[in-house]
Motif scaffolding. Structure first.
Motif, mmCIF file in Angstrom:
data_model
loop_
_atom_site.group_PDB
_atom_site.id
_atom_site.type_symbol
_atom_site.label_atom_id
_atom_site.label_comp_id
_atom_site.label_asym_id
_atom_site.label_seq_id
_atom_site.Cartn_x
_atom_site.Cartn_y
_atom_site.Cartn_z
ATOM 1 N N ILE A 1 1.021 -4.730 8.768
ATOM 2 C CA ILE A 1 0.272 -3.712 8.002
ATOM 3 C C ILE A 1 0.565 -2.318 8.568
ATOM 4 O O ILE A 1 0.806 -1.360 7.826
ATOM 5 N N VAL B 1 3.084 1.202 6.903
ATOM 6 C CA VAL B 1 2.705 2.604 6.622
ATOM 7 C C VAL B 1 3.121 3.562 7.732
ATOM 8 O O VAL B 1 3.157 4.778 7.522
ATOM 9 N N GLN C 1 -8.828 -1.105 5.456
ATOM 10 C CA GLN C 1 -8.789 -2.000 4.278
ATOM 11 C C GLN C 1 -8.616 -3.448 4.734
ATOM 12 O O GLN C 1 -9.230 -4.366 4.185
ATOM 13 N N ARG D 1 -2.901 7.525 6.697
ATOM 14 C CA ARG D 1 -2.471 6.299 6.010
ATOM 15 C C ARG D 1 -2.689 5.044 6.849
ATOM 16 O O ARG D 1 -3.116 4.004 6.349
ATOM 17 N N ALA E 1 -5.011 1.810 5.979
ATOM 18 C CA ALA E 1 -4.458 0.448 5.892
ATOM 19 C C ALA E 1 -5.235 -0.511 6.803
ATOM 20 O O ALA E 1 -5.570 -1.634 6.405
#
Ligand code: MLT
Ligand code: ZN
Length: 453
Positions: free
Chosen positions: A357, A361, A398, A391, A395
């Protein structure tokens, strides 16, 4: 007279020497511990008692001037440094400590008392303050109340909310709210002190607090345990919880973090090779807890390595492998610090998904994970992306939400995670929080930009 009438009122409230506007003097109050968050204040004001805090708030309210309360400035989410143009209200001079009440096992302390001083004060009365963490020498009681700090002993004593039995706080308009009686049974309406814990300076300014103390533990043992992976660590955690009565800490670090700390401190790692997962376990009691811990560990097939210390120097040396993570990471660069909680059952999956993840990004970024395993609290630190690039924060948070975790475990929301609050609180919940904010601070001068957009 200055060009700014508010400054004249502040000087009248606290004296000219405690109203700082010279950039050389305000600099230590402008940047938080990560160096990611900073801003220039209108002034830094340093009141010396509750009455002066009240006069400062009355002056700021009359001028409609936003206020950022600040304790020891060890915060990590941009919640206690200015964004630009606010009055920084430093509480460090509120450092009065009352004698310990040994009958109720409570003490009243000023918001500016450091956590370490509070701990020593309790210890001198053969008692213990239950909240502890690496920034103890600088972090203040008021700051830990504002953030509901958790720390390394939460599995035994709970977090700051569980210690607070009363607060004194100055409201946004300068009035003083006093609930310091220390009565543990006192059901007259809403628990306003409880509401202020974790409110991050958005509701009122905590000036004093009365906290619960615990019996002092005279014997301690610390063990560093080398393990193959996180499922093995959780299996050991279950064994410890089931059988070790005095369990005080179960902390987790990973091999790359331990290697970094070894480089930073210039000492050999505790194990060679460093196992993928290392747990730090502490047990404490009025009697020596070593045999009880050893018996549990002897039955644990998951263990690859063990190092144990009972003397103070040895215990502190083992703790350095965990506590030096924060300073070590700061040397690498400005970290994106993501302090999150996962359900323990989801923690290994979350950790396994994390590298991909982050890489997606923030290619090439460095991720260091450590934390308070007993609480399911991981500190995900990412170094590499620009401080203003959100970012990677997005990420990771989330991913936390997808695993039904919390986006803020113990550092708070600050300004860092405001946009992500909907990941942890639904519409109805946020509406009630806004109504509470409105009731305490109708003019919106208390730490604007924190918790709410
Ligand atoms: C810690 O557990 O060491 C603190 O929360 C600080 C940090 O996360 O760096
Ligand atoms: Zn922590």
């Amino acid at each position: 007279m200055s060009a700014d009438p508010l400054l004249d009122r502040l000087v009248a409230a606290v004296g000219a020497s405690q109203v700082l506007t010279d950039p050389d003097l305000t600099a230590p109050y402008e940047t938080d511990w990560t160096r990611r968050y900073h801003g220039t204040p209108r002034a830094v004001v340093r009141p010396g008692d509750t009455e002066e805090v009240s006069a400062v708030m009355a002056a700021c309210a009359a001028a409609g001037a936003p206020v950022v309360p600040q304790g020891g400035n060890t915060g990590l989410v941009g919640g206690s440094v200015p964004r630009g143009g606010e009055v920084v209200l430093s509480l460090t001079r509120l450092d009065e400590l009352e004698p310990v009440d040994t009958v109720s096992a409570q003490v009243t302390a000023g918001a500016g008392v450091s956590v370490a001083r509070l701990q020593s004060h309790a210890q001198a009365a053969d008692l213990l303050y239950g909240v502890d963490f690496a920034a103890r020498d600088t972090a203040t009681l008021g700051g830990t109340i504002a953030t509901n700090a958790g720390g390394i002993r939460m599995i035994r004593y709970g977090g700051t909310r569980q210690q607070v039995v009363g607060v004194e706080a100055v409201l946004a308009d300068g009035r003083v709210l006093r609930r310091l009686s220390g009565l543990v049974k006192d059901n007259v309406g809403y628990d306003l002190p409880g509401l202020l814990v974790g409110s991050e300076g958005t509701l009122a300014v905590v000036t004093r607090a009365r906290v619960r103390l615990h019996p002092r533990q005279s014997h301690r043992v610390v063990a560093l345990l080398g393990l193959e992976d996180l499922p093995a660590a959780l299996a050991v955690l279950a064994r410890l919880r089931g059988a070790v009565g005095g369990l005080e800490a179960v902390e987790v670090v990973l091999a790359d973090g331990v290697a970094l700390v070894a480089d930073h401190l210039g000492v050999a790692p505790p194990f060679s090779p460093i196992p993928p997962v290392v747990l730090l376990v502490e047990s404490a009691g009025r009697r020596d807890p070593t045999d009880e811990l050893a018996a549990v560990l002897a039955e644990a097939p998951e263990l690859r390595e063990v190092a144990v210390a009972t003397d103070r120097a040895g215990r502190e040396a083992l703790w350095r492998w965990r506590e030096a993570h924060t300073e070590t990471i700061n040397v690498l660069g400005v970290p994106h610090k993501l302090d999150v909680t996962l359900p323990l059952s989801a923690l290994p999956d979350f950790a396994a998904a994390l590298p991909a993840i982050v890489e997606r990004v923030a290619p090439g970024a460095r991720t260091i994970v450590f934390g308070h395993l007993g609480d399911g609290n991981l500190h995900v630190n990412v170094v590499g992306p620009d401080p203003d690039d959100g970012r990677v924060d997005d990420a990771v948070l989330q991913l936390v939400a997808a695993h039904e975790g919390s986006i803020s475990a113990e550092h708070g929301i600050g300004t860092a995670k405001v946009a992500h609050v909907p990941l942890g609180r639904d519409d109805a919940d946020r509406a009630v929080m806004r109504a509470v904010k409105q009731a305490f601070d109708p003019a919106g001068i208390m730490n604007p930009g924190v918790l709410f957009a």
